[in-house]
Design a protein around this motif. Sequence first.
Motif, PDB file in Angstrom:
ATOM      1  N   GLN A   1       0.847  -0.567   0.331  1.00  0.00           N
ATOM      2  CA  GLN A   1      -0.481  -0.097   0.149  1.00  0.00           C
ATOM      3  C   GLN A   1       0.642   1.095   0.131  1.00  0.00           C
ATOM      4  O   GLN A   1       1.890   1.364   0.699  1.00  0.00           O
ATOM      5  N   ILE A   2       0.517   2.142  -0.473  1.00  0.00           N
ATOM      6  CA  ILE A   2       1.283   2.812  -0.713  1.00  0.00           C
ATOM      7  C   ILE A   2       0.698   4.095   0.600  1.00  0.00           C
ATOM      8  O   ILE A   2      -1.067   4.977  -0.039  1.00  0.00           O
ATOM      9  N   MET A   3       1.680   5.110   0.614  1.00  0.00           N
ATOM     10  CA  MET A   3       0.584   6.321   1.794  1.00  0.00           C
ATOM     11  C   MET A   3       0.469   7.220   0.343  1.00  0.00           C
ATOM     12  O   MET A   3       1.780   7.701  -0.181  1.00  0.00           O
ATOM     13  N   GLN A   4      -0.271   8.059   0.285  1.00  0.00           N
ATOM     14  CA  GLN A   4      -1.399   9.496  -0.317  1.00  0.00           C
ATOM     15  C   GLN A   4      -0.906  10.602   0.110  1.00  0.00           C
ATOM     16  O   GLN A   4      -0.278  11.748  -0.733  1.00  0.00           O
ATOM     17  N   GLN A   5      -0.695  11.071   1.189  1.00  0.00           N
ATOM     18  CA  GLN A   5      -0.011  11.815   2.178  1.00  0.00           C
ATOM     19  C   GLN A   5       0.529  11.872   3.127  1.00  0.00           C
ATOM     20  O   GLN A   5       0.631  10.429   3.513  1.00  0.00           O
ATOM     21  N   PRO A   6       2.388  12.410   3.031  1.00  0.00           N
ATOM     22  CA  PRO A   6       3.046  12.293   4.186  1.00  0.00           C
ATOM     23  C   PRO A   6       2.524  11.900   5.449  1.00  0.00           C
ATOM     24  O   PRO A   6       1.659  13.009   5.831  1.00  0.00           O
ATOM     25  N   PRO A   7       2.697  11.256   6.838  1.00  0.00           N
ATOM     26  CA  PRO A   7       1.945  11.825   7.998  1.00  0.00           C
ATOM     27  C   PRO A   7       2.058  12.990   8.184  1.00  0.00           C
ATOM     28  O   PRO A   7       3.158  13.405   7.775  1.00  0.00           O
ATOM     29  N   GLN A   8       1.547  13.616   9.156  1.00  0.00           N
ATOM     30  CA  GLN A   8       1.202  14.963   9.736  1.00  0.00           C
ATOM     31  C   GLN A   8       2.383  15.425  11.000  1.00  0.00           C
ATOM     32  O   GLN A   8       3.411  15.994  11.025  1.00  0.00           O
ATOM     33  N   ILE A   9       2.867  13.967  11.616  1.00  0.00           N
ATOM     34  CA  ILE A   9       3.747  14.008  12.204  1.00  0.00           C
ATOM     35  C   ILE A   9       4.881  12.998  12.221  1.00  0.00           C
ATOM     36  O   ILE A   9       4.076  11.804  12.216  1.00  0.00           O
ATOM     37  N   LEU A  10       6.206  13.032  12.224  1.00  0.00           N
ATOM     38  CA  LEU A  10       7.148  12.327  12.285  1.00  0.00           C
ATOM     39  C   LEU A  10       7.636  11.068  13.539  1.00  0.00           C
ATOM     40  O   LEU A  10       7.448  12.090  14.459  1.00  0.00           O
ATOM     41  N   SER A  11       7.603   9.778  13.787  1.00  0.00           N
ATOM     42  CA  SER A  11       8.108   9.207  15.159  1.00  0.00           C
ATOM     43  C   SER A  11       9.741   9.434  14.684  1.00  0.00           C
ATOM     44  O   SER A  11      10.439  10.377  14.211  1.00  0.00           O
ATOM     45  N   SER A  12      10.291   9.346  15.767  1.00  0.00           N
ATOM     46  CA  SER A  12      10.985   9.353  16.243  1.00  0.00           C
ATOM     47  C   SER A  12      11.881   8.507  15.311  1.00  0.00           C
ATOM     48  O   SER A  12      13.465   8.518  15.270  1.00  0.00           O
ATOM     49  N   LYS A  13      11.919   7.508  14.904  1.00  0.00           N
ATOM     50  CA  LYS A  13      12.168   6.617  14.542  1.00  0.00           C
ATOM     51  C   LYS A  13      12.991   7.365  12.535  1.00  0.00           C
ATOM     52  O   LYS A  13      13.383   7.398  12.532  1.00  0.00           O
ATOM     53  N   ASP A  14      11.641   8.457  12.613  1.00  0.00           N
ATOM     54  CA  ASP A  14      11.112   8.349  11.271  1.00  0.00           C
ATOM     55  C   ASP A  14      12.162   9.976  10.748  1.00  0.00           C
ATOM     56  O   ASP A  14      12.827   9.482  10.252  1.00  0.00           O
ATOM     57  N   ALA A  15      12.073  10.357  12.164  1.00  0.00           N
ATOM     58  CA  ALA A  15      13.714  11.403  12.435  1.00  0.00           C
ATOM     59  C   ALA A  15      15.374  10.887  12.292  1.00  0.00           C
ATOM     60  O   ALA A  15      16.029  11.193  11.796  1.00  0.00           O
ATOM     61  N   MET A  16      15.328   9.812  13.190  1.00  0.00           N
ATOM     62  CA  MET A  16      16.460   9.609  12.407  1.00  0.00           C
ATOM     63  C   MET A  16      17.064   8.412  11.919  1.00  0.00           C
ATOM     64  O   MET A  16      18.198   9.029  11.137  1.00  0.00           O
ATOM     65  N   TYR A  17      15.664   8.262  11.339  1.00  0.00           N
ATOM     66  CA  TYR A  17      16.109   7.549   9.342  1.00  0.00           C
ATOM     67  C   TYR A  17      16.204   8.768   8.290  1.00  0.00           C
ATOM     68  O   TYR A  17      17.014   8.727   7.784  1.00  0.00           O
TER      69      TYR A  17
END
Length: 93
Positions: free
Chosen positions: A16-32
């Motif tokens: 599944q492909i996300m159509q819109q980015p999430p409003q909030i990034l997780s700490s794991k996303d930020a580290m990536y």
Amino acid sequence: MQQQNANQNQQGSSAQIMQQPPQILSSKDAMYLTDMLSWNMLAVKKARFFAEQCQDQKVVQALNQCGQMHQRHYETILSHLSKGQQSSGNQLQ
């Protein structure tokens, strides 16, 4: 057999492909994202270093193009992040 079914279920959900980015990034996303910035900057530095060490102009040109590509990737990631900060800052006001 069960493991194969579990793998198929994981593949189906990851397709599944996300159509819109999430409003909030997780700490794991930020580290990536931080890692991606670091990897691209390291690639830029290495390409520049090796281009300086090389005497074959075709190789120098290829290394310079490689470094420029990674520089563009770095700047693109930064621009996406700054757009996200601006829009979240506007929401707070």
